[in-house]
Design a protein around this motif. Sequence first.
Motif, short mmCIF file in Angstrom:
data_model
loop_
_atom_site.label_atom_id
_atom_site.label_comp_id
_atom_site.label_asym_id
_atom_site.label_seq_id
_atom_site.Cartn_x
_atom_site.Cartn_y
_atom_site.Cartn_z
N UNK A 257 4.64 3.54 6.22
CA UNK A 257 5.29 2.27 5.85
C UNK A 257 4.51 1.06 6.35
N UNK A 258 3.67 1.26 7.35
CA UNK A 258 3.01 0.11 7.98
C UNK A 258 2.05 -0.55 6.99
N UNK A 259 2.24 -1.83 6.81
CA UNK A 259 1.44 -2.57 5.84
C UNK A 259 1.45 -4.05 6.22
N UNK A 261 -0.65 -7.12 5.33
CA UNK A 261 -1.72 -7.71 4.52
C UNK A 261 -2.57 -6.65 3.87
N UNK A 265 -3.31 -1.49 6.80
CA UNK A 265 -2.41 -0.59 6.11
C UNK A 265 -3.01 0.82 6.14
N UNK A 266 -2.25 1.78 5.65
CA UNK A 266 -2.67 3.19 5.67
C UNK A 266 -3.04 3.65 7.08
N UNK B 133 2.45 5.41 -2.62
CA UNK B 133 2.74 4.77 -1.34
C UNK B 133 4.16 4.20 -1.34
N UNK B 134 4.86 4.27 -0.18
CA UNK B 134 6.21 3.69 -0.15
C UNK B 134 6.20 2.17 -0.29
N UNK B 135 5.03 1.57 -0.10
CA UNK B 135 4.96 0.10 -0.18
C UNK B 135 4.65 -0.41 -1.58
#
Lengths: 369, 426
Positions: A257-259, A261, A265-266, B133-135
């Motif tokens: 879930x970390x994102x 900008x 991410x990833x 991706x969940x985002x």
Amino acid sequence: MKNKITFGKWEAAGLLINAISARIFLNFPRPLVESSGTAAWIQMLYVSILALIGFTIIIKLYKKFEGRDLMDISDHIGGGILRFITGIILLVTFIVVCSIILREYSENMKVIAFNVSPISFVMLFFLVGMIVAAYLGMEAIVRLHAIAIPIITVGFVIIFLGVAPFYDVSNLYPLLGNGPKKIFGSGFFALSTFSPLVYLYLMPPFIKTHKNLKRAGYIGIAFSIFFSMASVLVYEMVFGYPSGTESFLPTFELARLINYGRFFQRVESVFMFSWVISAMLYLSIILYFSAYVLQKMFRLKFYKPLIFPLVVIIFCISFLPPNLMTSITLETKYFTYFLWTLGFVIPVILLLIGRFVKRKPEKEILKDE
Amino acid sequence: MNRIIGFILIIFILCTMLSGCYDSRDVDDLTYVIAVGLDKGKLEPLRLTLQYAVPKEMGGGGGGGGGEGGGSKAISTVTVECSSLSSGINLVNGFVSKQINVSHAIVAVFSEELAKEGISKFLYGMERGREFRPNMYVAVSRGSAEHYLSQVQPIQEVDPTKYYQLIFSSYKYTGFAPNSKLFSLLNKFKNTMGQPVVALAGVSKHKSLDDFAKDPDFAKKPPTTEQNFLPGNIIKQGDIAGEIMGLAVFDGDKFMGEMTGEESTDYLMVTGDYSNSYLTMPDPKKPDNYIILNVKQSRYPVSKVKLMGNTPQINVEIKLEADFIAIQSGFNYENPQNLGLVENAASSLIKDRVTRFLNRTSKEFQCDICSFGKEAVKKFLTTKQWNDYNWFGKYKNANFNVKVEMRIRRPGLMIRTVPINTSQGG
């Protein structure tokens, strides 16, 4: 002959922290959410308190047996027969748990990264690491823990802080989730989370003093409670109930879930790194203690020749479950019911009996590497 | 010596085993999908559109020239009819030279027609697969998703994924759409405290402003603010035909209806996702003129739910602050004595708007899209008690009491407006 290898409370605590917390990178805390719903964190708090009480009792009883592990105590009480019985219980459990955990780690690796590679190929990397660690011995394993735990912790903290924008406290309501019966009744078996305390009771010959054993235990338990509680709370606040019962790898799902900008991410690659270190160390601990128990059971001079046969057995057993779902069910639904006895019931019984048995201490059964 | 040999051996084994393992995939051998469109098929259950990047057309954006990436040439689309999302991707693999990879897909667009039948069967595939991706963003298109994706032309961006990323996060300064990510959509499908919304997408109804003027639907319409549109209805012409505006309301996984860009702003204000946007309001003194404010959320909104039998009483308190952007009438509202007039008028306008919006969610759609259930659930001790209460069933009876507090903080670069003098004497 006295054991020459000694290490301090920090190393022992590090081993304990990893042994208890490694499951955060597997299914944990999904089984708690399945059992107690939104009140999973209360269940975790409850079993943490029980674990602390249990450990306090055990460590008080342990005072009389400074520098002696469970195998020595069994030998002191019932001679070779009880030593053999205790050894066989520990050995079988270690081998089965190690097989299932190895299968789970490898399968998880296959699902999230190496989905074309054969499972045996993925397992091979873990097995090689386990063999090398076990050959290098206890000292190498604990020293590596002392180095790895801070690195794993950083990876862990990055994930938990990284998902902070997804925190939603209302996901913790209704406060009592699936009800007090589930939390405090069947929820008791989550005490198995702390079953790796049994490794601490095999370490006194290395830790030597009772004071260090006590400190290592409390430090290990305190950090493990912190990581486990953080994991449950964060997971619940992000996924809530019933969505939280779905994730196959909860911490990995959090990391995805970390994102922030287009750059940050990833970050599951950070997760993978911490995860593999933690897994490798955890599996190495189990393999080493399996060889250690086997050595003590038969009063063998060396433990190293036992490593390879044990690895072959572990490798074969790990293929017994027909699929990953069966492995997970075995671990979370069946092992949970008795693993807690390993960390709490067996030591209490042995230590209680040991208090009243007065026998001349037998010859040291531990041999050096 | 043995150590050195051992070390070299380990390095050799690691290099050969880790670099060429079964899962090795060369970046150059993959087709990176950036958008996925899902429509109801005519011959098969699903019509799948994959929009993918064409890397050789994207180069040269940075540094020493090369200009823009070639706009629409940087992306290409392919559409197939298939039984499911995965089978569609597999089909495309059969005729596209490089293997399809969706790990960089940034948006999934469902057509309204498909969404009305329920989209969970497609989303489950996305949730289970490790590549999606969940985002990623999710949208519902008015008309076909295939048409929407074909009309997207990222003219300003070298990287087409950036176009979607920017357009779907523009809600932060427009308020026209919600933050519609796959993760929150999936989460809300399954929880019992709120129902999901996603962004509404569409393609401009007409190509030129003259065509809009000729359309009787638009000719009869009274003038409106910039927010009160649905996608496709923005009166515009130009290269970019794709539009994102408004909310697609869901009950579970089924599309229930659409709400305008204005209602999207109301939604953001109530849920606390609102950042800032312009508010165009009639001048309290001269209603033919507009006052334009740049509005921000000054405090997180407070929602309180009282359960009175089958009727939930929901109180919402919204605190906003604003800066003047334009005062068309030139009236001296900057004067602290007159400021209250604008503050009260704006508060009252937003209060009416939000109340109307909430009543629509409750009475028309019967969907708790603002997740008031998160407040209601605190009144219950166990999940069983909460489930027995059936919050979603009660939400249609809800009464709303909205309180809006607006404070104007800054006048822009002008502290007062001096009247314009003309030959007729001002």
